[in-house]
Enzyme design. Structure first.
Site, short mmCIF file in Angstrom:
data_model
loop_
_atom_site.label_atom_id
_atom_site.label_comp_id
_atom_site.label_asym_id
_atom_site.label_seq_id
_atom_site.Cartn_x
_atom_site.Cartn_y
_atom_site.Cartn_z
N THR A 8 0.92 -1.17 -0.01
CA THR A 8 0.07 0.14 0.15
C THR A 8 0.70 1.23 -0.22
O THR A 8 2.03 1.14 0.46
CB THR A 8 -0.91 0.12 1.31
OG1 THR A 8 -1.76 1.07 1.16
CG2 THR A 8 -0.23 0.24 2.34
N ASP A 72 -7.78 -6.16 1.39
CA ASP A 72 -8.65 -5.65 0.33
C ASP A 72 -9.89 -5.67 1.42
O ASP A 72 -10.06 -6.70 2.15
CB ASP A 72 -9.02 -6.76 -1.00
CG ASP A 72 -9.79 -5.94 -1.86
OD1 ASP A 72 -9.82 -4.77 -1.98
OD2 ASP A 72 -10.53 -6.64 -2.73
N GLY A 156 -14.77 6.71 3.02
CA GLY A 156 -15.50 5.74 2.62
C GLY A 156 -17.11 5.77 3.06
O GLY A 156 -17.78 6.97 3.04
N HIS A 183 -12.59 -4.02 11.06
CA HIS A 183 -12.19 -5.26 10.19
C HIS A 183 -10.79 -5.24 9.85
O HIS A 183 -10.30 -6.50 9.92
CB HIS A 183 -13.18 -5.10 9.03
CG HIS A 183 -13.01 -4.00 8.42
ND1 HIS A 183 -13.28 -2.69 8.96
CD2 HIS A 183 -12.73 -3.79 6.89
CE1 HIS A 183 -13.40 -1.77 7.95
NE2 HIS A 183 -12.97 -2.44 6.79
#
Length: 200
Positions: A8, A72, A156, A183
């Site tokens: 990333t 992901d 998001g 998460h």
């Protein structure tokens, strides 16, 4: 000390995994993709979170010759059959247009009763070694969707997601609070024993 690459350019993700590895006492030097400017981004052509995470982890391990971690993630809405899922970042058609993605999602669930607005954020983290060994872990944060944006932290779908046991959206939480239950945090923490096993 072993070197490990996180696939990333997001400095916040690198810091989060660095904290988790430090808390676990692992002697690992974590670097992000900014340390490898010549390595191109890997297209996310998979149709599951696991496929995309493994694609990225194996590509970066092969390109750098170092063990690599990739993740992901996305939002999965119950009444939409798990969508937007892997398409979360480009749900409205353009990748990374948070406002348009959020507008479309809210419109799609506008007539759904409050007790049917369950959803979860899912993240799959993958570890790949240059020799081909791999490990995959999934983390989830379950909750419900509210009808209007609340909060300015996060990104998001955070402004419309309230985790189970909370009254605030994840955009109303401090970053450290969200990290503790997120998460991604759960997936990264679940990967720690595998990192210790394969890099030990």
């Amino acid at each position: 000390m072993s070197r490990l690459v996180l696939a990333t350019h997001n400095a916040h993700k690198v810091e989060e995994l660095r904290r988790i590895l430090g808390d676990a006492g692992l002697p690992v030097e974590l670097v992000g993709m900014d340390s490898f400017p010549d390595v191109p981004d890997t297209p996310e052509t998979g149709v599951t979170f696991a496929e995309n995470a493994l694609l990225k982890a194996h590509a970066v391990a092969a390109a750098t010759g170092l063990p690599a971690v990739a993740d992901d993630s996305g939002l999965c809405v119950d009444v939409l059959g798990g969508a937007p899922g892997v398409f979360s970042a480009r749900w409205s058609g353009r990748h990374g247009d948070d406002a348009a993605n959020l507008d479309l999602l809210l419109a799609q669930v506008s007539d759904i009763a409050d007790d049917r607005r369950g959803a979860h954020f899912a993240c799959v983290a993958a570890l790949a070694l240059p020799g081909g060994a791999e490990r995959v872990v999934e983390g989830r944060m379950t909750g419900v969707l509210v009808r209007e944006r609340r909060g300015t932290n996060g990104f998001g779908y955070d402004p419309v997601f309230v985790p189970d046991g909370e009254e605030r959206t994840t955009a109303e939480m401090e970053p450290e609070e969200k990290d503790a239950i997120s998460h991604r945090g759960r997936a990264f923490r679940g990967l720690v024993p595998h990192i210790a096993e394969l890099l030990g």
